[in-house]
Structures are given as C-alpha cells and as structure tokens.
Write a protein that holds these residues in place. Structure first.
Motif, PDB file in Angstrom:
ATOM      1  N   ARG A  73       8.726  13.270  -1.287  1.00 19.99           N
ATOM      2  CA  ARG A  73       9.949  13.052  -0.509  1.00 19.99           C
ATOM      3  C   ARG A  73      11.085  13.926  -1.036  1.00 19.99           C
ATOM      4  O   ARG A  73      11.838  14.500  -0.264  1.00 19.99           O
ATOM      5  CB  ARG A  73      10.361  11.571  -0.547  1.00 19.99           C
ATOM      6  N   TYR A 119       4.456  10.012  -4.138  1.00 14.90           N
ATOM      7  CA  TYR A 119       5.211   9.820  -2.897  1.00 14.90           C
ATOM      8  C   TYR A 119       6.666  10.223  -3.100  1.00 14.90           C
ATOM      9  O   TYR A 119       7.245  10.949  -2.289  1.00 14.90           O
ATOM     10  CB  TYR A 119       5.119   8.360  -2.445  1.00 14.90           C
ATOM     11  N   CYS A 120       7.268   9.755  -4.194  1.00 14.77           N
ATOM     12  CA  CYS A 120       8.675  10.075  -4.481  1.00 14.77           C
ATOM     13  C   CYS A 120       8.870  11.574  -4.665  1.00 14.77           C
ATOM     14  O   CYS A 120       9.823  12.157  -4.137  1.00 14.77           O
ATOM     15  CB  CYS A 120       9.152   9.314  -5.718  1.00 14.77           C
ATOM     16  N   PHE A 123      12.037   6.070   0.370  1.00 11.59           N
ATOM     17  CA  PHE A 123      12.086   6.523  -1.018  1.00 11.59           C
ATOM     18  C   PHE A 123      12.606   5.394  -1.904  1.00 11.59           C
ATOM     19  O   PHE A 123      12.085   5.146  -2.990  1.00 11.59           O
ATOM     20  CB  PHE A 123      13.003   7.750  -1.110  1.00 11.59           C
ATOM     21  N   GLU A 124      13.641   4.703  -1.430  1.00 11.97           N
ATOM     22  CA  GLU A 124      14.237   3.624  -2.203  1.00 11.97           C
ATOM     23  C   GLU A 124      13.251   2.490  -2.440  1.00 11.97           C
ATOM     24  O   GLU A 124      13.199   1.917  -3.534  1.00 11.97           O
ATOM     25  CB  GLU A 124      15.500   3.103  -1.508  1.00 11.97           C
ATOM     26  N   ALA A 140      10.035   2.791  -2.587  1.00 11.19           N
ATOM     27  CA  ALA A 140       9.049   3.298  -3.547  1.00 11.19           C
ATOM     28  C   ALA A 140       9.589   3.238  -4.968  1.00 11.19           C
ATOM     29  O   ALA A 140       8.886   2.825  -5.897  1.00 11.19           O
ATOM     30  CB  ALA A 140       8.647   4.727  -3.194  1.00 11.19           C
ATOM     31  N   THR A 141      10.852   3.632  -5.149  1.00 13.60           N
ATOM     32  CA  THR A 141      11.420   3.605  -6.499  1.00 13.60           C
ATOM     33  C   THR A 141      11.606   2.177  -6.993  1.00 13.60           C
ATOM     34  O   THR A 141      11.418   1.909  -8.177  1.00 13.60           O
ATOM     35  CB  THR A 141      12.753   4.378  -6.577  1.00 13.60           C
TER      36      THR A 141
END
Length: 81
Positions: free
Chosen positions: A58, A54-55, A17-18, A20-21
C-alpha cells in the motif's frame, strides 16, 4: 481435532492500511507479551508477515501516486537523499 481459529491463509485481506497496522500492532503486542500458545506462534508469525507485506504494498502504491509540483509542472515524486 478441528481448529477453532482460522488459519492466516484464510484470514481476510485488511480493508484499509489502518486496519492492517492495527491488527499487526495487536499481534506484535501478543507476541511480545508471550500470550500466544506455542502451536499458534508460527501461524500468527505468518499472518504478521502477510500484514507487513500488505502495508508495504500500500505504501509503495501511494508513493507511485504522489506527485510534486515543480515549476508549474507535475513530475513523479522521488525521495531526496
């Protein structure tokens, strides 16, 4: 003329997740700064949408896994209004 950059469809799924962000933040910075050539705007916008999806997925999965202890028993977490 061959493309030098991979298209968003060929871009790998972020590992976390990180990640992606961070990628989304960098992309938004470039979009806001006007640093992307016109021919890349659409593909990068599409990649941004993929990263955002995606985020969200998740976060939704994490929300489903959260439980709250209440009166000694577990129950699914629900947001309070």
């Amino acid at each position: 003329m061959p493309k030098s950059k991979a298209s968003p469809a060929a871009a790998p799924t972020p590992a976390t997740f990180e990640a992606a962000t961070q990628e989304l933040d960098a992309l938004l910075t470039r979009l806001d700064a006007g640093q992307l050539p016109l021919d890349e705007l659409l593909t990068q916008y599409q990649r941004g949408n993929e990263l955002l999806a995606y985020c969200r997925a998740r976060l939704d999965a994490l929300e489903q896994q959260l439980t709250v202890l209440e009166n000694g028993s577990e129950r699914p977490w629900t947001a309070t209004p």
